[in-house]
Design a protein around this motif. Structure first.
Motif, PDB file in Angstrom:
ATOM      1  N   PHE A  86       0.837  -1.196   0.000  1.00 40.39           N
ATOM      2  CA  PHE A  86       0.000   0.000   0.000  1.00 40.39           C
ATOM      3  C   PHE A  86       0.871   1.244   0.000  1.00 40.39           C
ATOM      4  N   PHE A  87       0.476   2.226  -0.802  1.00 30.57           N
ATOM      5  CA  PHE A  87       1.060   3.563  -0.726  1.00 30.57           C
ATOM      6  C   PHE A  87      -0.004   4.436  -0.082  1.00 30.57           C
ATOM      7  N   ILE A  88       0.347   5.083   1.020  1.00 33.27           N
ATOM      8  CA  ILE A  88      -0.616   5.919   1.739  1.00 33.27           C
ATOM      9  C   ILE A  88      -0.115   7.362   1.721  1.00 33.27           C
ATOM     10  N   ALA A  89      -0.961   8.237   1.198  1.00 34.52           N
ATOM     11  CA  ALA A  89      -0.670   9.665   1.237  1.00 34.52           C
ATOM     12  C   ALA A  89      -1.435  10.216   2.441  1.00 34.52           C
ATOM     13  N   TRP A  90      -0.690  10.469   3.510  1.00 30.89           N
ATOM     14  CA  TRP A  90      -1.280  10.928   4.773  1.00 30.89           C
ATOM     15  C   TRP A  90      -1.289  12.451   4.767  1.00 30.89           C
ATOM     16  N   SER A  91      -2.490  13.021   4.783  1.00 31.93           N
ATOM     17  CA  SER A  91      -2.631  14.475   4.728  1.00 31.93           C
ATOM     18  C   SER A  91      -3.728  14.888   5.706  1.00 31.93           C
ATOM     19  N   PRO A  92      -3.397  14.925   7.018  1.00 31.02           N
ATOM     20  CA  PRO A  92      -4.430  15.203   8.016  1.00 31.02           C
ATOM     21  C   PRO A  92      -5.030  16.602   7.847  1.00 31.02           C
ATOM     22  N   GLU A 120      -3.259   2.304  -3.651  1.00 38.08           N
ATOM     23  CA  GLU A 120      -2.995   3.645  -3.147  1.00 38.08           C
ATOM     24  C   GLU A 120      -4.169   4.114  -2.302  1.00 38.08           C
ATOM     25  N   LEU A 121      -3.858   4.729  -1.176  1.00 43.59           N
ATOM     26  CA  LEU A 121      -4.868   5.318  -0.300  1.00 43.59           C
ATOM     27  C   LEU A 121      -4.520   6.770  -0.048  1.00 43.59           C
ATOM     28  N   GLN A 122      -5.545   7.608  -0.024  1.00 43.47           N
ATOM     29  CA  GLN A 122      -5.381   9.005   0.381  1.00 43.47           C
ATOM     30  C   GLN A 122      -6.145   9.121   1.694  1.00 43.47           C
ATOM     31  N   ALA A 123      -5.503   9.578   2.745  1.00 45.43           N
ATOM     32  CA  ALA A 123      -6.168   9.636   4.048  1.00 45.43           C
ATOM     33  C   ALA A 123      -5.989  11.005   4.691  1.00 45.43           C
ATOM     34  N   THR A 124      -7.102  11.557   5.193  1.00 40.49           N
ATOM     35  CA  THR A 124      -7.036  12.833   5.912  1.00 40.49           C
ATOM     36  C   THR A 124      -7.280  12.647   7.401  1.00 40.49           C
ATOM     37  N   ASP A 125      -7.741  11.448   7.789  1.00 42.30           N
ATOM     38  CA  ASP A 125      -7.822  11.100   9.210  1.00 42.30           C
ATOM     39  C   ASP A 125      -7.711   9.590   9.350  1.00 42.30           C
ATOM     40  N   ALA A 126      -7.518   9.136  10.584  1.00 43.98           N
ATOM     41  CA  ALA A 126      -7.222   7.725  10.836  1.00 43.98           C
ATOM     42  C   ALA A 126      -8.307   6.790  10.316  1.00 43.98           C
ATOM     43  N   SER A 127      -9.562   7.227  10.315  1.00 40.95           N
ATOM     44  CA  SER A 127     -10.647   6.340   9.878  1.00 40.95           C
ATOM     45  C   SER A 127     -10.551   6.018   8.386  1.00 40.95           C
ATOM     46  N   GLU A 128      -9.912   6.882   7.611  1.00 43.99           N
ATOM     47  CA  GLU A 128      -9.799   6.652   6.167  1.00 43.99           C
ATOM     48  C   GLU A 128      -8.698   5.670   5.809  1.00 43.99           C
ATOM     49  N   MET A 129      -7.904   5.283   6.802  1.00 44.74           N
ATOM     50  CA  MET A 129      -6.857   4.292   6.547  1.00 44.74           C
ATOM     51  C   MET A 129      -6.827   3.240   7.649  1.00 44.74           C
ATOM     52  N   GLY A 130      -7.994   2.997   8.247  1.00 47.55           N
ATOM     53  CA  GLY A 130      -8.083   1.983   9.288  1.00 47.55           C
ATOM     54  C   GLY A 130      -7.837   0.598   8.727  1.00 47.55           C
ATOM     55  N   LEU A 131      -7.592  -0.356   9.604  1.00 45.97           N
ATOM     56  CA  LEU A 131      -7.308  -1.726   9.163  1.00 45.97           C
ATOM     57  C   LEU A 131      -8.465  -2.296   8.361  1.00 45.97           C
ATOM     58  N   ASP A 132      -9.707  -1.907   8.680  1.00 53.49           N
ATOM     59  CA  ASP A 132     -10.862  -2.380   7.906  1.00 53.49           C
ATOM     60  C   ASP A 132     -10.784  -1.882   6.456  1.00 53.49           C
ATOM     61  N   VAL A 133     -10.339  -0.647   6.257  1.00 53.92           N
ATOM     62  CA  VAL A 133     -10.192  -0.100   4.908  1.00 53.92           C
ATOM     63  C   VAL A 133      -9.084  -0.853   4.162  1.00 53.92           C
ATOM     64  N   ILE A 134      -7.964  -1.088   4.854  1.00 53.07           N
ATOM     65  CA  ILE A 134      -6.848  -1.829   4.254  1.00 53.07           C
ATOM     66  C   ILE A 134      -7.315  -3.214   3.825  1.00 53.07           C
TER      67      ILE A 134
END
Length: 139
Positions: A86-92, A120-134
């Protein structure tokens, strides 16, 4: 070579650590940080193979953007062991606008340097990249 859009170069270590993760599985995750003064993307933290997703997520700062790569192992419904990179773009949401703009403008160029990213995931808070999403994106 610097990115024309943002002027950011990619440090060689970024690619080398990614190759280790992909080919040798010596890392569970890699967190990358843009060093504005040096105008390049650098490796900030590397996770050991035994580290969990929660340990990885806890390493992402609350108020700053980062790029991250996570090697997710899972079993298919048929019981086959697989992994997805996974590539995660973390942008809180709490990050400064300038910080978000620099990461957004450098993302595609940086991602192209890492050959082998599967999701690829774009996440602005933890819920957008939680283990369930993964889990749901891995299949």
């Amino acid at each position: 070579m610097a990115n024309a859009a943002s002027g950011m170069a990619v440090h060689d270590e970024c690619k080398l650590k990614f190759m280790d993760l992909k080919a040798k599985r010596t890392h569970r995750f890699i967190i990358y940080k843009i060093e504005e003064k040096q105008k390049q993307v650098m490796v900030e933290k590397v996770g050991e193979p035994a580290q969990t997703y929660d340990e990885f997520a806890a390493c992402l700062p609350d108020n700053e953007c980062r790029y991250a790569v996570f090697d997710y192992d899972f079993l298919t419904p048929e019981g086959v062991q697989k992994s997805r990179i996974f590539f995660i773009a973390w942008s809180p949401d709490t990050a400064r606008v300038r910080n978000k703009m620099i990461y957004a403008s450098s993302k595609d160029r940086f991602k192209r340097e890492l050959d082998g990213i599967q999701v690829e995931l774009q996440a602005t808070d933890a819920s957008e990249m939680g283990l369930d999403v993964i889990k749901s994106r891995a299949n």
